[in-house]
Write a protein that holds these residues in place. Structure first.
Motif, short mmCIF file in Angstrom:
data_model
loop_
_atom_site.label_atom_id
_atom_site.label_comp_id
_atom_site.label_asym_id
_atom_site.label_seq_id
_atom_site.Cartn_x
_atom_site.Cartn_y
_atom_site.Cartn_z
N GLU A 76 -10.47 -12.16 -14.09
CA GLU A 76 -10.47 -11.95 -12.64
C GLU A 76 -9.15 -12.34 -12.01
N ALA A 88 -6.53 -9.75 -12.48
CA ALA A 88 -6.71 -8.59 -11.60
C ALA A 88 -6.30 -8.94 -10.17
N GLU A 89 -6.67 -10.15 -9.73
CA GLU A 89 -6.36 -10.53 -8.35
C GLU A 89 -4.86 -10.64 -8.13
N VAL A 107 -2.60 -8.92 -9.55
CA VAL A 107 -2.07 -7.57 -9.41
C VAL A 107 -2.35 -7.03 -8.01
N MET A 108 -3.55 -7.25 -7.54
CA MET A 108 -3.91 -6.71 -6.23
C MET A 108 -3.10 -7.37 -5.11
N ARG A 109 -2.82 -8.65 -5.27
CA ARG A 109 -1.99 -9.33 -4.27
C ARG A 109 -0.59 -8.71 -4.22
N ALA A 110 -0.04 -8.47 -5.43
CA ALA A 110 1.31 -7.90 -5.50
C ALA A 110 1.35 -6.54 -4.80
N VAL A 111 0.33 -5.74 -5.03
CA VAL A 111 0.30 -4.40 -4.43
C VAL A 111 0.17 -4.49 -2.92
N LYS A 112 -0.67 -5.43 -2.49
CA LYS A 112 -0.86 -5.61 -1.05
C LYS A 112 0.47 -5.97 -0.39
N GLY A 140 3.22 -4.92 -1.16
CA GLY A 140 4.19 -3.84 -1.33
C GLY A 140 5.09 -4.04 -2.54
N LYS A 141 4.64 -4.83 -3.49
CA LYS A 141 5.48 -5.08 -4.66
C LYS A 141 4.97 -4.32 -5.88
N ASN A 142 5.84 -4.21 -6.84
CA ASN A 142 5.48 -3.56 -8.09
C ASN A 142 4.65 -4.54 -8.92
N PRO A 143 3.36 -4.26 -9.12
CA PRO A 143 2.52 -5.22 -9.83
C PRO A 143 2.83 -5.26 -11.32
N PHE A 199 3.52 -1.71 -13.33
CA PHE A 199 2.82 -0.45 -13.17
C PHE A 199 3.78 0.66 -12.75
#
Lengths: 668, 367
Positions: free
Chosen positions: B16, B19-20, B22-27, B29-32, B64
């Motif tokens: 978990e 995954a979190e 990665v989602m923070r990075a995307v939020k 605006g960063k390359n996860p 990603f």
């Protein structure tokens, strides 16, 4: 180049020593009843036969004489030029019925275009080919192989004065273009009359000419035959025509034996390419059993008028120099040089004379008579620095018009190119369509086009295909005292096959060159250019491979052809170098375009990869964290759009450089 | 199984967190990315004190938004998702099974998430190191191979098994042999013998070598799988039994021994649990051909690959000892290799009745 030519000329006054024994033999006492060798070259034919006879006869006897000089003299007479060409028609491009068809059309069209340009009229030219046998038996198939055809070429030119028509069409080596140095399509004044003769020879039909010089004047219809012995026209019909649809212009009809089945591909290509290199001309093309094809003019602007110039001293050969001196009306050599040549100012003339170091007074007449004097003057001319000839006399197509020409050319051939059954490299359009194999279509499907890529400079969308077009016009240069100018244009992409050698279109003074590609200096220059620098592949010693057509135009007051049939440009280093420079310049533009396109393709491909995977990642992340995948997907897509790869790479590189491997992200 | 639940919970939480992050990075605006310790030779070092191969500190980031990495990134989370489901449902499955669980076609393309199992296996290993979770903790096992007999009684998933009564096939060693699955009840073994080949092991079992010698014999069908290696390590560590390794006399045999002893490059992160640095190489030695008078016609000529492999081994830190250098150099010099079965030339039970007893008696082994 002047030296070997001078040596050749020496042969004229001096008796070649090798011929003397033959002549003595001929002078011996005659023997009656000896068979005479046939043909005009009697003197040459007798010589080799003599030793043969000597071997057969008993040793002490001299070979028997066959003919006396007097007997032979009876058979010696003038050969008319038309008789000569009756026997040697291949020299003028009438080798076979399919090539003769093209040459006939080409000579007539060249004349029409030259006349229109000289008169300052925007040319509108109709080329028509009619299959007589097919017309008689309506509904059947076209003539297969050889047959009777009528070629019609009509223009809206200035027309021809009534008195001149017979000579122009009925006399070989009659014309306005031979005696001047000026960029024009025709050079010798032999083409159209040779075509008329070919027609007369093969079908017995005279050439039919309708010409009208102005609205107020009537049109005249002539039927002209050639007296091939005297090289003189025989007018068999001379009618006044009150009604003719052209205000001014000329219509030429020739009935010839031709092979349309094989020859049409040459004609198609010739017409297409003529339209390409003459964007100021409208060309209508009518063929048996096919729709009328029209290449509309791409510009209403006539090309710059080509000017006539005097020869440049550096280009003159010794014999020509002597001839010019003989014709000179000047009192002294200085005056002769100044009046007969371009770029010879009084100061330059003095310099030449100083270098020639004549003793005493020398008149132009003396030069014509004394080869030694002429030779020293010729040497002095070559040694003196003389300003290059004026180059404003040339009329290139020009960058903008070349581009327009290419665009309208592509528009026509993309839509209605010739028949699909045609084969071979001559037919780029149909071949291009055919070669678009299932494989290519699959490749297209796999790499979808970017839907809204911004239009790039130089890219033209023609019939749904994007072509990149680049053109280069080089400044005029000089070879052997003749000004010339090179232009190169290229069209890249579209529906052309990517795995075949490029199409090379050669032009000399706007006339397409369709044959002898391998022997042409233009081809050499293109092959010698390293196209791999411009992102095309190129097998060693060959044309580059890629979806491209390359147009090379050499304009000159005197284009050096390798032969009389004007099919290939001679290999002058100056010309080859200019073509290479122009090709390189075009190549650089092409490379920029290809790089841009590769980058765009890469970007599109990347984006599609990401979009593909985002769905999967969002689903997985959603399941792991127990959240809805839809917003996760939106976040990913937002980043995909926002942050371009380039920026990311830069960022990564910067972080690597600063030795801070993304700690910040981890802390978040 | 209460303890297991704790481990499972931890594992699920680890996934978990990955995954979190990665989602923070995307939020933002960063390359996860996922950070993964590098599992390659460059990031593996030999710890001379512990005498095992260990993973170095190098880590790689799997982004990603990078064309080369996007697919692997996606695969990493497909595997993570599947593992989390396994862990939470308390089920265990094979890595091949996992390949099928995660394999599907992407969108409306012809692309699959995984084309081959060869693609998913490394992703599993990546995930193990990235999460610092063992394969067992992810509820995965590799295909099972290997068998064992000997004077020892174990408890396997609650069933008590006497390994003296296993017939001709022996007890199949499962993939997961952790304490919670396998317990050692009692034993009278003096040592552990790991045999490279099933066929040779069968000879030892049939001849009741283990009874006579009071030892545990295992085979791993070539390169022993994790289960066998882990079991040998446990027998060594928990029961203090010395370990002997009997392999072919060829570079591959040496390598099997080397992996048993120091751990492998690929699974360097598990060396602590897998490797037995005290394991002894009893044969087949390059010098045995003379010692046991093996005829030349049972030798196999080494090919170029064998020779270069052997030469490469000369450079391994754990083969730097003089006796090992002599051993490998002799193999390179003679240019021949021998299979264990070559000993049968001297008699069908020569290997169990003469060869191995003599080797052990004379302490003719390498360490």
């Amino acid at each position: 180049m002047a030296r070997p030519a001078a040596r050749q000329l020496e042969l004229v006054p001096a008796e070649p020593p090798g011929r003397k024994p033959a002549r003595l033999e001929v002078a011996r006492p005659p023997r009656a009843g000896a068979p005479a060798p046939a043909g005009a070259g009697a003197g040459g034919a007798a010589a080799p036969a003599a030793p043969e006879r000597a071997a057969a006869a008993p040793a002490p006897h001299a070979p028997r004489r066959r003919a006396t000089a007097e007997q032979m003299a009876q058979r010696q007479r003038e050969i008319s030029i038309s008789e000569f060409f009756t026997k040697n028609r291949h020299l003028l491009g009438f080798d076979n019925p399919s090539k003769a068809l093209l040459t006939t059309i080409k000579e007539a069209v060249d004349n029409s275009l030259d006349a229109c340009e000289e008169a300052g009229i925007l040319p509108e030219i109709t080329v028509e080919v009619r299959d007589l046998a097919w017309e008689k038996s309506q509904g059947n198939d076209l003539t297969k192989g050889e047959g009777r055809f009528v070629v019609v070429v009509e223009d809206n030119g200035p027309g021809i004065v009534k008195a001149q028509v017979p000579k122009i069409f009925g006399k070989l080596l009659y014309g306005s273009k031979f005696h001047r140095l000026k960029q024009s399509r025709g050079q010798q004044g032999i083409g159209i009359s040779a075509a008329a003769m070919y027609g007369q020879l093969t079908t017995g039909q005279p050439i039919r000419v309708v010409s009208r010089t102005g609205k107020a004047r009537p049109a005249h219809l002539f039927e002209i035959q050639i007296d091939t012995r005297k090289n003189d026209p025989v007018v068999t019909r001379d009618d006044e025509q009150r009604e003719w649809h052209q205000e001014h212009g000329t219509r030429v009809e020739l009935e010839i034996v031709a092979n349309w089945q094989q020859g049409q591909k040459f004609v198609n290509r010739y017409v297409e390419h003529t339209a390409l290199a003459n964007p100021h001309a409208t060309v209508h093309y009518l063929r048996p059993k096919q729709e009328r094809l029209t290449f509309p003019r791409a510009t209403d602007e006539l090309p710059k008028e080509a000017l006539e110039i005097k020869p440049h001293p550096h280009g003159v050969e010794l014999g020509a120099l002597m001839l010019m001196a003989a014709e000179s009306r000047s009192h002294d050599v200085k005056g002769f040089l100044g009046s007969a040549f371009s770029r010879v100012s009084p100061a330059v003339a003095d310099e030449i004379l100083k270098a020639a170091a004549f003793k005493g007074r020398v008149r132009p007449r003396d030069l014509a008579e004394d080869r030694h004097l002429a030779e020293s003057l010729h040497r002095a001319i070559q040694a003196t620095k003389i300003m290059a000839p004026p180059t404003n006399c040339l009329s290139p197509i020009g960058d903008a018009l070349m581009k327009k020409g290419l665009v309208s050319f592509l528009q026509v051939i993309e839509s209605e190119g010739p028949e699909a059954e045609e084969e071979g490299q001559l037919d780029l359009d149909s071949a291009g369509k055919k070669r678009k194999s299932a494989k290519e279509r699959r490749a297209e499907a796999a790499a979808p086009e970017v839907p809204d890529a911004p239009p790039e400079e130089g890219v033209e969308k023609i019939k749904g295909h994007n072509y990149f077009i680049a053109t280069v016009t080089r400044p005029p240069r000089v070879y052997r005292g003749n000004p010339f100018q090179v232009e190169v244009g290229l069209a890249y992409g579209g529906s052309w096959p990517a795995d075949k050698p490029i199409e090379l279109f050669r032009f000399a003074n706007r006339v397409p060159l369709l044959f002898q590609r391998g022997a042409c200096g233009v081809t050499e220059a293109v092959v010698k250019t390293d196209w791999r620098n411009y992102l095309l592949s190129q097998p060693r010693g060959s044309l580059p491979v890629g979806p491209m057509a390359l147009l090379v135009h050499v304009a000159s007051v005197w284009v050096p052809f390798t032969s009389e049939s004007k099919e290939a440009v001679a290999h002058y280093p100056e010309i080859i170098r200019e073509i290479q420079l122009a090709a390189q310049e075009c190549g650089r533009k092409l490379a920029t375009h290809i790089r841009k396109r590769q980058h765009a393709d890469y970007q599109a491909q990347r984006r599609s990869i990401f979009e593909l995977y985002i769905e999967e990642v969002a689903q997985a992340l959603g399941k792991i964290t127990g959240k809805s995948p839809a917003p996760i997907k939106r976040e990913f897509l937002r980043v995909a759009e926002q942050v371009t790869e380039a920026e990311l790479e830069e960022k990564e590189a910067a972080e690597k450089a600063s030795g801070n491997p993304r700690r910040r992200d981890e802390d978040e | 199984m209460a303890r297991m639940d704790v481990v499972s919970k931890q594992t699920a939480q680890k996934i978990e967190r990955l995954a979190e992050q990665v989602m923070r990075a995307v939020k933002g605006g960063k390359n996860p990315f996922v950070e993964i310790p590098v599992r390659s030779l460059a990031n593996v070092r030999f710890d001379p004190r512990k005498r095992i191969v260990q993973l170095g500190g190098q880590r790689q980031k799997r982004y990603f938004f990078n064309v080369a990495m996007a697919k692997k990134f996606m695969q990493t989370f497909l595997v993570s998702d599947a593992c989390k489901e396994l862990v939470e449902s308390g089920k265990t499955t094979s890595i091949r099974d996992l390949y099928y669980i995660t394999k599907h076609t992407i969108g409306e393309t012809r692309q699959n998430t995984f084309e081959e199992q060869d693609e998913s296996d490394p992703i599993i290993e990546d995930l193990e190191v990235a999460l610092d979770a063992l394969r067992e903790e992810l509820h995965l096992f590799a295909s099972r191979k290997g068998s064992m007999v000997g004077p020892i009684t174990i408890r396997d998933s609650g069933d008590t098994i006497d390994l003296r009564r296993m017939g001709s096939g022996g007890w199949a060693v499962p993939s997961i042999v952790e304490e919670n699955v396998i317990e050692f009840v009692r034993h009278e073994a003096r040592y552990v013998l790991l045999i490279e080949k099933d066929a040779v092991w069968t000879r030892f079992n049939e001849d009741k070598f283990w009874k006579r010698e009071r030892c545990v014999i295992l085979q791993g069908g070539g390169q022993p799988p994790r289960g066998v290696r882990r079991l040998v390590q446990r027998l060594h560590a928990e029961l203090k039994l010395p370990v002997y390794v009997l392999v072919d006399n060829d570079p591959w045999g040496f390598y099997i021994y080397s992996v048993m002893k120091q751990g492998s490059i690929n699974l360097a992160y598990e060396s602590m649990r897998m490797a037995v640095p005290d394991a002894r190489f009893v044969g087949l030695s390059s010098f045995d051909k003379d010692k046991f008078r093996l005829p030349a016609n049972v030798a196999i000529k080494m090919d170029d690959g064998d020779v270069s492999r052997a030469k490469q081994m000369l450079g391994y830190p754990w083969f730097k000892e003089a006796r090992w250098q002599r051993e490998i150099q002799e193999m390179v010099r003679s240019g021949v290799k021998f299979e264990l079965e070559a000993l049968s030339r001297r008699g069908i039970s020569f290997i169990t009745e003469e060869y191995l007893p003599r080797k052990l008696k004379e302490k003719d082994w390498l360490e």
